[in-house]
Design an enzyme around this catalytic site. Sequence first.
Site, PDB file in Angstrom:
ATOM      1  CG  HIS A 122      -3.274  -1.211  -6.610  1.00  0.00           C
ATOM      2  ND1 HIS A 122      -3.707  -0.400  -5.803  1.00  0.00           N
ATOM      3  CD2 HIS A 122      -3.599  -2.115  -6.478  1.00  0.00           C
ATOM      4  CE1 HIS A 122      -3.078  -1.325  -4.483  1.00  0.00           C
ATOM      5  NE2 HIS A 122      -3.331  -2.700  -4.602  1.00  0.00           N
ATOM      6  CD  GLU A 146      -3.556   3.408  -5.296  1.00  0.00           C
ATOM      7  OE1 GLU A 146      -4.202   2.772  -5.286  1.00  0.00           O
ATOM      8  OE2 GLU A 146      -2.547   2.290  -4.855  1.00  0.00           O
ATOM      9  NE  ARG A 157      -3.938  -1.163   0.138  1.00  0.00           N
ATOM     10  CZ  ARG A 157      -4.651  -2.438  -0.478  1.00  0.00           C
ATOM     11  NH1 ARG A 157      -2.828  -2.748  -1.911  1.00  0.00           N
ATOM     12  NH2 ARG A 157      -5.352  -3.476  -0.636  1.00  0.00           N
TER      13      ARG A 157
HETATM   14  C1  GLV Z   1      -4.833  -5.549  -3.773  1.00  0.00           C
HETATM   15  O1  GLV Z   1      -3.893  -4.481  -3.697  1.00  0.00           O
HETATM   16  C2  GLV Z   1      -5.339  -5.545  -2.575  1.00  0.00           C
HETATM   17  O2  GLV Z   1      -5.135  -5.847  -1.428  1.00  0.00           O
HETATM   18  O3  GLV Z   1      -5.820  -7.063  -2.910  1.00  0.00           O
END
Ligand code: GLV
Length: 318
Positions: free
Chosen positions: A281, A263, A234
């Site tokens: 992402h 984001e 993250r």
């Molecule tokens: C992606 O970032 C997730 O947490 O599935």
Amino acid sequence: MSNIAVTAQLPGPALELLRACHEVRVHSGPTMLEPEVVAGWAAGADALISLLANPVGAEVMERCPALRIIGNCAAGFDNIDCVEAGRRGIWVTNTPDVLTEATADLAWALILTVTRKIIEADAFLQAGRFKGWELDLMTGSGLQGRILGIVGFGRIGRAVARRGSAFGMKVMATHTSKAINGFEDVTFADIETLVASSDVLSLHCPLNDETRGLLHENRLRQMRRGAFLINTARGPVIDEAALVRVLEDGHLGGVGLDVFAQEPAVHPGLLGRENAVLLPHIGSATREARSEMAELAARNVLAVLAGDEPPSIVVRGR
Ligand code: GLV
């Protein structure tokens, strides 16, 4: 028959599974939703399926007095106020396991891309600058015998560790409280030692109060000169403004980032750098993983609505 609100179209069989027994409404349009939009869409639902781009806080729960489960379609659940859900007896579930290999592959793709200058080399060739083989053209950093440091030795961290060993790297990781059979070659260390020792540092921890800003300026500067930093966890785990300063000083060899602090915004200081590979992402973005994530989110919801234990519990409800 219960009423299920879903914040986005889901791939694979998930919606069909839900519709077989319940009334389902699916939000269409952009998936980055403001809290009030999530609250408006979910209003009155018995179950909610959310994406990581959907903040689910008290205002959502307030609008759904009968809400029994928030089924996040993601491994991470930092978009959900889990304390509030727990207080109200609402189950929270996530979708681990089914995305482990896809996310580890992506982390590894970033490691190879930054250490071997893949993006830069592709741009060089496409610009017509390849005039023949040269001994020192686009030389990168070798990985064999170097130290791969893993922050967060959960499922994804371990999958990245296995890849690291296969590439001949020495693997170090932050301590874990869980059993770790099969990783006898891994050296465990505290975060300071790990940061200072790694040639490639890869982040795989969840975002919570302990990990927010974990890679602050001092820690970033404790990294080896020329080391590489990879983040598929993250964004807020790294202090992004500090990272830009450290990159500007030329301290790091490069970064590979799949996640960002705010984001979809990306710190402008990260853009346009040859040694920063930036992705939107896509850690778990294989068709297989995304379909299985949606199906698992649906199975979690179906279990709770049937009065059973869901397969992947984050917060136990009533
Ligand atoms: C992606 O970032 C997730 O947490 O599935």
